[in-house]
Design a protein around this motif. Sequence first.
Motif, short mmCIF file in Angstrom:
data_model
loop_
_atom_site.label_atom_id
_atom_site.label_comp_id
_atom_site.label_asym_id
_atom_site.label_seq_id
_atom_site.Cartn_x
_atom_site.Cartn_y
_atom_site.Cartn_z
N GLY A 195 -82.06 13.71 -15.38
CA GLY A 195 -81.02 13.01 -14.62
C GLY A 195 -80.17 12.18 -15.56
O GLY A 195 -80.61 11.79 -16.64
N ARG A 196 -78.96 11.97 -15.14
CA ARG A 196 -78.07 11.16 -15.97
C ARG A 196 -77.15 10.40 -15.01
O ARG A 196 -76.44 11.00 -14.22
N SER A 197 -77.22 9.09 -15.07
CA SER A 197 -76.33 8.31 -14.21
C SER A 197 -75.46 7.41 -15.08
O SER A 197 -75.81 7.05 -16.20
N PHE A 198 -74.31 7.08 -14.56
CA PHE A 198 -73.37 6.21 -15.26
C PHE A 198 -73.08 5.01 -14.38
O PHE A 198 -73.04 5.12 -13.17
N ARG A 228 -73.87 7.11 -26.72
CA ARG A 228 -74.65 8.21 -26.17
C ARG A 228 -75.28 7.86 -24.84
O ARG A 228 -75.82 8.73 -24.16
N SER A 229 -75.24 6.60 -24.45
CA SER A 229 -75.78 6.28 -23.14
C SER A 229 -74.68 5.99 -22.13
O SER A 229 -74.95 5.75 -20.97
N THR A 230 -73.41 6.01 -22.59
CA THR A 230 -72.35 5.83 -21.61
C THR A 230 -71.44 7.05 -21.56
O THR A 230 -70.84 7.33 -20.55
N GLY A 231 -71.38 7.74 -22.68
CA GLY A 231 -70.56 8.94 -22.72
C GLY A 231 -69.07 8.63 -22.58
O GLY A 231 -68.28 9.51 -22.33
N SER A 232 -68.72 7.38 -22.75
CA SER A 232 -67.30 7.04 -22.57
C SER A 232 -66.60 7.07 -23.92
O SER A 232 -67.22 7.01 -24.94
N THR A 260 -80.99 9.75 -18.53
CA THR A 260 -81.56 8.50 -18.01
C THR A 260 -82.93 8.73 -17.37
O THR A 260 -83.70 7.80 -17.20
N SER A 261 -83.21 9.99 -16.97
CA SER A 261 -84.54 10.27 -16.43
C SER A 261 -84.92 11.70 -16.75
O SER A 261 -84.06 12.52 -17.10
N GLY A 262 -86.19 12.02 -16.65
CA GLY A 262 -86.66 13.38 -16.90
C GLY A 262 -86.62 13.74 -18.38
O GLY A 262 -86.36 12.89 -19.23
N VAL A 287 -75.78 13.84 -12.95
CA VAL A 287 -76.78 14.91 -12.87
C VAL A 287 -78.04 14.26 -12.33
O VAL A 287 -78.42 13.18 -12.78
N GLN A 288 -78.69 14.90 -11.33
CA GLN A 288 -79.95 14.32 -10.90
C GLN A 288 -80.99 15.39 -10.63
O GLN A 288 -80.71 16.43 -10.08
N ASN A 289 -82.20 15.06 -11.09
CA ASN A 289 -83.36 15.89 -10.78
C ASN A 289 -83.14 17.37 -11.08
O ASN A 289 -83.43 18.23 -10.28
#
Lengths: 300, 262, 248
Positions: C8-11, B258-262, C58-60, C21-23
Amino acid sequence: MRCGAPGPRRIIASFPSADPCAGPGTVRDRALTPWRCKTFPLYARLVRYGFRKHATYVRGALAGAFTNSVFGILRAYTLIAVWQARPGLAGYDITDAITFCFVTQAFIGPMQLFGGGLTIPERIRSGDIALDLVRPASLQLWTLAEDVGRAAYLFLVRGIPPMLLGALLFGISVPTRPGQWAAFLTGFALAVIVSFGWRYLVALSVCWLLDDRGVTVLSMVLSTFFSGMMVPLHLFPGWFGDLVMVLPWAAMVQLPTDLYLGTAAVADTLAVQALWAAVLLGLGALGTRAIRHKVVIQGG
Amino acid sequence: MARTYFLLLWTWTRAAAAYPVSFAMMTVLGFAIAAIDVAVILIIFANTTTLAGFSREEVLFLYGAANLAFTICDTFVSNLDRVSTHIKAGTLDTFLIRPVGAWIQLAADRFMATRIGRILQAGLVLGYAVSALGIGWERAWMIPVMVLTGIVIFASLWTIAGALQFLLTDAPEVVNTLTYGGSQLTQYPFSVYTRDLVKGVTYVLPLAFVNWQPGLYVLDRADPFGTPGFMRFLGPAAALVLALSAALVWRQGLRHYRSTGS
Amino acid sequence: MIELDRAGRSFKVKRSVVHAVQNLSFTVSAGEFVGYLGPNGAGKSTTIKMLCGILTPTSGTVRVAGLDPSRRRTTLARRIGVVFGQRTTLWWDLPLRDSFELIRHLYRIDRAAFAARLDELTGTLDLGAFLRTPVRQLSLGQRMRGDLAAALLHAPDVLVLDEPTIGLDVVSKASIRDFLLRVNAERGTTVLLTTHDLGDIERLCRRVMLIDHGRLAFDGTLDDLMATAPEQSSIEEVVTRLYTGSAS
């Protein structure tokens, strides 16, 4: 691709090579029929594609090598216990038994002993097989060429590591005479073809079966148990032991391993393997004709 | 939880039963696959009377007990090791949008009732060995305990195997060494292995408690490696510790997904 | 009903960080019907996965029906319906009817409510003819209707649809659009839908959000959206302008 093609191809082809089309300007160059010239590079190329296609799954192959190694170690301990109880059983000493174990583990990938390796069943189910059948090349040879490439790749990446590990942990024997190497490599090549011949027939059977899982499982049982992968076929008692030695599955694992160990009569062994290769490829050719008939004429 | 699980099993079974010929064939073949391992043991004992100090019936007893636990898990939770297949096909998400834990759904997914043939086979071997050895109730009481312990241990291994596939999406086969490897290891008396290996599968990965330690008690034999007698009874505790670790590893694996979505 | 606050969501991709996705901040109230647009790779699917709790931001913060999806995933599952157009959430080898029956148990829907709801959905989505057919044998249009029914059996407050009309013929599209309008109007279900089919937007959505490069590029009514371009532009032209404009 054609022999004697102008341009840079000529320069490449002038290097010494096993390719019968090589050597522009030679007698052979002109004597060869155009059919031969076109076809051989095609299948050579397919072998390479098969090799390269599997090279993209290097992590999967290494995972297989790891798994085969672990199981090899577990099997080795059992076989050691057997040979400690019965030294010299089946004409093997303990080192031979350990070698047998790791060589056969190395065969799992190239001979695809647990089944599969061919895309034909999926292509039959999706109907794409019709596209393969209209190609102006034999489906069987096409598939064989790709499978040889696959086997070569898996032998290197998935077969060698268990043998190295076995050598490191237990010590295994290695053929010393060049003749023994030649016999083993020939036997190995024949075994790949026998294995292909068998899996090709199993794959084609999908065309006539609603549910192919049964055949798949049956094939797995036959090619693990009757090949010698579980336990050397020499341990099978009485007439049963004699019978399993001449079945096609023995030609996949037990016979080439005996050639590696140098415990078998070379000519007889190779003859049995060659016979099975010819029989299975022959049946495969008939099967290909039948499937072509079914797909092209009856429309699937 | 349990109701959901059994309902999923029932639904899959009913779907499979719609094709009775395949169903019957797969049951028979399952039996045949399982029979291979017994055949190997019988072939070995056609050539020798003892293997690492154990008789044929004793080996069949150890094999039957371990394999009964293993095949039960293979039938009821083994689909946990299809995690990487689901990730690659993008179908794992569909389990995560349901109001039921992913573990239960994955364990029951594509349940194959036809694998019951294998359980039956293991049970028959165990039954034969117990009667051939003439084991009395004063020691036989341990048998159900050891089978239950084995079930918990193998189910935990499958859970760990599934959880590892969240990381090893490209090489799912590696985890077979835990599950099928564990089964292969427990098929033979541990006296065939070296001391270090046996230590590893006693104190690190508690496979020794599937059949070896409790089995020694049932067979009334001393441990060739010289472990003290109380070790024979530690199985349930070891299984519990492993199960808790497996639960943690599973949660971690799911969190990773769920934190990588891979 | 849906609230995103600077989500936000970073990989991590090969040692570099990609902000999918950010902010991202927006609110969708109960009963709204919102179209969520964006070019491929803009972050639509990532947003949807965060809404269902499949991905942790990852944020928000993200809240759906008052719950934090990543912490309360299974609780939220009872209040949200999800449809992925690209793949089915039904059981591939089971007859549609069995899939529904499983859903009844998974969501603990009581028998009477389930029967009534299934009757209603069978009628409006015209499922009767293929209730007993295994999902793998259904046409894409039938399967999508089955998927919609499955997502609505537990009467969710929020319905999230990821490209529900992808690959469908005009007739199937029309019937699905009519159905969605009805669900929204009669039950007051909040609907968030991603699509590449601007016909869906024109027909269905009073409000449009447009995301690009992980950021919200537009949020307003369809009329507002049309007003961003010269008059007489078609919706295709307007959206093309926005996609290419915000990209440069």
